[in-house]
Motif scaffolding. Structure first.
Motif, PDB file in Angstrom:
ATOM      1  N   ALA A   7       0.723  -1.249  -0.057  1.00  0.00           N
ATOM      2  CA  ALA A   7       0.021  -0.126   0.175  1.00  0.00           C
ATOM      3  C   ALA A   7       0.826   1.234   0.017  1.00  0.00           C
ATOM      4  O   ALA A   7       0.553   2.631  -0.413  1.00  0.00           O
ATOM      5  CB  ALA A   7      -0.827  -0.162   1.286  1.00  0.00           C
ATOM      6  N   ASP A   8       2.096   1.144   0.473  1.00  0.00           N
ATOM      7  CA  ASP A   8       3.060   2.130   0.638  1.00  0.00           C
ATOM      8  C   ASP A   8       3.661   2.578  -0.782  1.00  0.00           C
ATOM      9  O   ASP A   8       4.654   3.236  -0.973  1.00  0.00           O
ATOM     10  CB  ASP A   8       3.971   2.180   1.702  1.00  0.00           C
ATOM     11  CG  ASP A   8       4.695   0.942   1.862  1.00  0.00           C
ATOM     12  OD1 ASP A   8       4.491   0.057   0.857  1.00  0.00           O
ATOM     13  OD2 ASP A   8       5.586   0.710   2.651  1.00  0.00           O
ATOM     14  N   GLY A   9       3.487   1.548  -1.687  1.00  0.00           N
ATOM     15  CA  GLY A   9       4.150   1.708  -2.926  1.00  0.00           C
ATOM     16  C   GLY A   9       5.550   0.867  -3.168  1.00  0.00           C
ATOM     17  O   GLY A   9       6.247   0.945  -4.155  1.00  0.00           O
ATOM     18  N   LEU A  10       5.828   0.068  -1.826  1.00  0.00           N
ATOM     19  CA  LEU A  10       7.341  -0.424  -1.811  1.00  0.00           C
ATOM     20  C   LEU A  10       7.102  -1.866  -2.085  1.00  0.00           C
ATOM     21  O   LEU A  10       6.014  -2.572  -1.800  1.00  0.00           O
ATOM     22  CB  LEU A  10       7.829  -0.305  -0.383  1.00  0.00           C
ATOM     23  CG  LEU A  10       8.114   1.261  -0.047  1.00  0.00           C
ATOM     24  CD1 LEU A  10       8.703   1.472   1.215  1.00  0.00           C
ATOM     25  CD2 LEU A  10       8.808   1.968  -1.215  1.00  0.00           C
ATOM     26  N   PRO A  11       8.110  -2.497  -2.294  1.00  0.00           N
ATOM     27  CA  PRO A  11       8.151  -3.924  -2.648  1.00  0.00           C
ATOM     28  C   PRO A  11       7.939  -4.866  -1.389  1.00  0.00           C
ATOM     29  O   PRO A  11       8.706  -4.672  -0.431  1.00  0.00           O
ATOM     30  CB  PRO A  11       9.465  -4.380  -3.305  1.00  0.00           C
ATOM     31  CG  PRO A  11      10.263  -3.388  -2.777  1.00  0.00           C
ATOM     32  CD  PRO A  11       9.625  -2.052  -2.760  1.00  0.00           C
ATOM     33  N   GLU A  12       7.159  -5.720  -1.270  1.00  0.00           N
ATOM     34  CA  GLU A  12       6.909  -6.840  -0.268  1.00  0.00           C
ATOM     35  C   GLU A  12       6.984  -8.243  -0.583  1.00  0.00           C
ATOM     36  O   GLU A  12       6.381  -8.514  -1.471  1.00  0.00           O
ATOM     37  CB  GLU A  12       5.583  -6.603   0.519  1.00  0.00           C
ATOM     38  CG  GLU A  12       5.435  -5.140   1.236  1.00  0.00           C
ATOM     39  CD  GLU A  12       3.965  -5.191   2.004  1.00  0.00           C
ATOM     40  OE1 GLU A  12       3.359  -5.958   1.899  1.00  0.00           O
ATOM     41  OE2 GLU A  12       3.473  -4.139   2.353  1.00  0.00           O
ATOM     42  N   ALA A  13       7.846  -8.980   0.219  1.00  0.00           N
ATOM     43  CA  ALA A  13       7.976 -10.419   0.124  1.00  0.00           C
ATOM     44  C   ALA A  13       6.813 -11.021   0.785  1.00  0.00           C
ATOM     45  O   ALA A  13       6.514 -10.837   1.792  1.00  0.00           O
ATOM     46  CB  ALA A  13       9.213 -10.913   0.728  1.00  0.00           C
ATOM     47  N   VAL A  14       6.013 -11.974   0.099  1.00  0.00           N
ATOM     48  CA  VAL A  14       4.731 -12.313   0.500  1.00  0.00           C
ATOM     49  C   VAL A  14       4.931 -13.918   0.405  1.00  0.00           C
ATOM     50  O   VAL A  14       5.639 -14.597  -0.553  1.00  0.00           O
ATOM     51  CB  VAL A  14       3.745 -12.031  -0.102  1.00  0.00           C
ATOM     52  CG1 VAL A  14       3.626 -10.432   0.204  1.00  0.00           C
ATOM     53  CG2 VAL A  14       3.598 -12.152  -1.551  1.00  0.00           C
ATOM     54  N   ARG A  15       4.035 -14.873   1.172  1.00  0.00           N
ATOM     55  CA  ARG A  15       4.018 -16.388   0.775  1.00  0.00           C
ATOM     56  C   ARG A  15       3.352 -16.862  -0.547  1.00  0.00           C
ATOM     57  O   ARG A  15       3.697 -17.884  -0.987  1.00  0.00           O
ATOM     58  CB  ARG A  15       3.027 -16.839   2.113  1.00  0.00           C
ATOM     59  CG  ARG A  15       3.203 -18.314   1.970  1.00  0.00           C
ATOM     60  CD  ARG A  15       2.384 -19.080   3.343  1.00  0.00           C
ATOM     61  NE  ARG A  15       2.982 -18.573   4.622  1.00  0.00           N
ATOM     62  CZ  ARG A  15       2.462 -18.664   5.647  1.00  0.00           C
ATOM     63  NH1 ARG A  15       1.563 -19.108   5.814  1.00  0.00           N
ATOM     64  NH2 ARG A  15       3.308 -18.206   6.916  1.00  0.00           N
TER      65      ARG A  15
END
Length: 360
Positions: A142-150
């Motif tokens: 939501a902040d426009g940054l990359p996130e690692a997810v399952r």
């Protein structure tokens, strides 16, 4: 190749207590962020760029920790046992992290009596979490940054190395590498320290063994195991049906300390395979990620870009990443150091990385 400036990487107190900031072993840029890893945990860290009024990066902060065990199964009984992450790659919406796949000989410590010192030098241990290759889906938060997810739709976090299917298992019968599998990494045994992703290929650089002066790179093609989406399996690399290819690079007797893709080229950070400070060089392998890349890569096929600084027992260059800043001519490369010298540690609890101008 000159050091243009230094930038500060700031870590939260928990990571400083774990000494992540003084054990950095891998780095990769991802838009406004850096993915970094230390070799004493089973985590990957995300830092976000801090910029000046001209848009130039002055540092990285706002750390977010990704615990690998929250996303993928790990082989060790203790999921927080160190994974000795030595390489990160970021491509096509995936983050890859690889352990050293090395055995560890115990160190002699100050104050040990001779008998205990001898016992420690004779003791070799295997830590299972070191023998993994993890692939993590990246999404935009939501902040426009990359996130690692399952998981992201049918894209799943997955791992190679859960049950006798690690990269070292893959090369168990290899005529060049098999004799070194029982030797600790820092004794010129198998020791992975670099990874690059390009298309469906993963390129893995070995610090050791160095064979008669030739460094080793392994090329694989991992994909999701249809029987278990949490696991990876190697697919054939070429028409011969082989599940991996090896390439041998004449790096002047040095091993591979990191890999970084740059177009169709690979930038190769080189250094000693054993417990020495230097020399440390940056080398370009033109056309490395093309299907026509040779198995034997002579010094004439490589371009030495320059020497990197190193200390005496400290400032060991461990990770490189191309920075996409859009400021000035040339390619800028961020270099992070393991065992940083006191001059690299800041009062705010950060550590300084170098920005090098590679060409132009």
């Amino acid at each position: 190749m000159d050091v243009e400036r230094r930038v500060e990487l700031r870590f939260v107190e928990e990571s400083r207590k774990a000494e992540t900031h003084t054990n950095l072993s891998a780095v990769r840029q991802d838009g406004r962020c850096l993915w970094v890893a230390g070799d004493e945990t089973a985590t990957v860290e995300r830092l976000t760029a801090v910029r000046d009024e001209d848009g130039r990066v002055t540092g990285y902060a706002d750390q977010k920790t990704v615990r690998l065990a929250d996303l993928v199964p790990l082989p060790a009984a203790d999921p927080d046992e160190e994974a000795d992450i030595e390489g990160l790659a970021c491509a096509d919406g995936w983050l890859w992290a690889i352990g050293s796949h090395s055995l560890k000989r115990k160190k002699i410590k100050p104050g040990h009596r001779p008998a205990k010192s001898r016992r420690r030098l004779a003791t070799v241990v295997r830590e299972d979490n070191r023998f993994i290759l993890a692939r993590l889906p990246l999404v935009t938060g939501a902040d426009g940054l990359p996130e690692a997810v399952r998981a992201d739709g049918d894209r799943t976090a997955a791992v190679l190395g859960l049950n006798k299917d690690s990269i070292t298992d893959l090369v168990a019968d290899d005529p060049h590498l098999a004799p070194f599998l029982s030797i600790p990494g820092k004794d010129n045994g198998v020791d992975i320290e670099g990874i690059a992703a390009h298309g469906d290929r993963i390129y893995i650089g070995l610090r050791g063994p160095v064979l008669r002066g030739w460094a080793v790179l392994i090329e694989i093609r991992p994909d999701t195991d249809p029987a278990d989406p949490r696991r990876l399996r190697p697919l054939p690399v070429g028409g011969d049906g082989a599940l991996y290819h090896t390439h041998f690079l004449d790096l002047g007797g040095l091993g591979i300390r990191d890999l970084c893709p740059h177009g169709d080229d690979l930038l190769v950070l080189t250094g000693p395979s054993m417990d020495l400070d230097g020399p440390v060089r940056l080398v370009r392998w033109p056309g490395a990620v093309t299907t026509a890349a040779p198995e034997i890569v002579t010094s004439a096929d490589l371009e030495v870009l320059g020497e990197l600084p190193h200390g005496d027992g400290d400032d060991h260059a461990e990770g490189i990443a191309v920075l996409d800043e859009g400021h000035g001519p040339g390619t800028r490369l961020l270099v992070v150091y393991d065992s940083p010298s006191p001059a690299r540690l800041t009062e705010e609890g950060g550590v300084l990385a170098d920005v090098l101008v590679v060409d132009g």
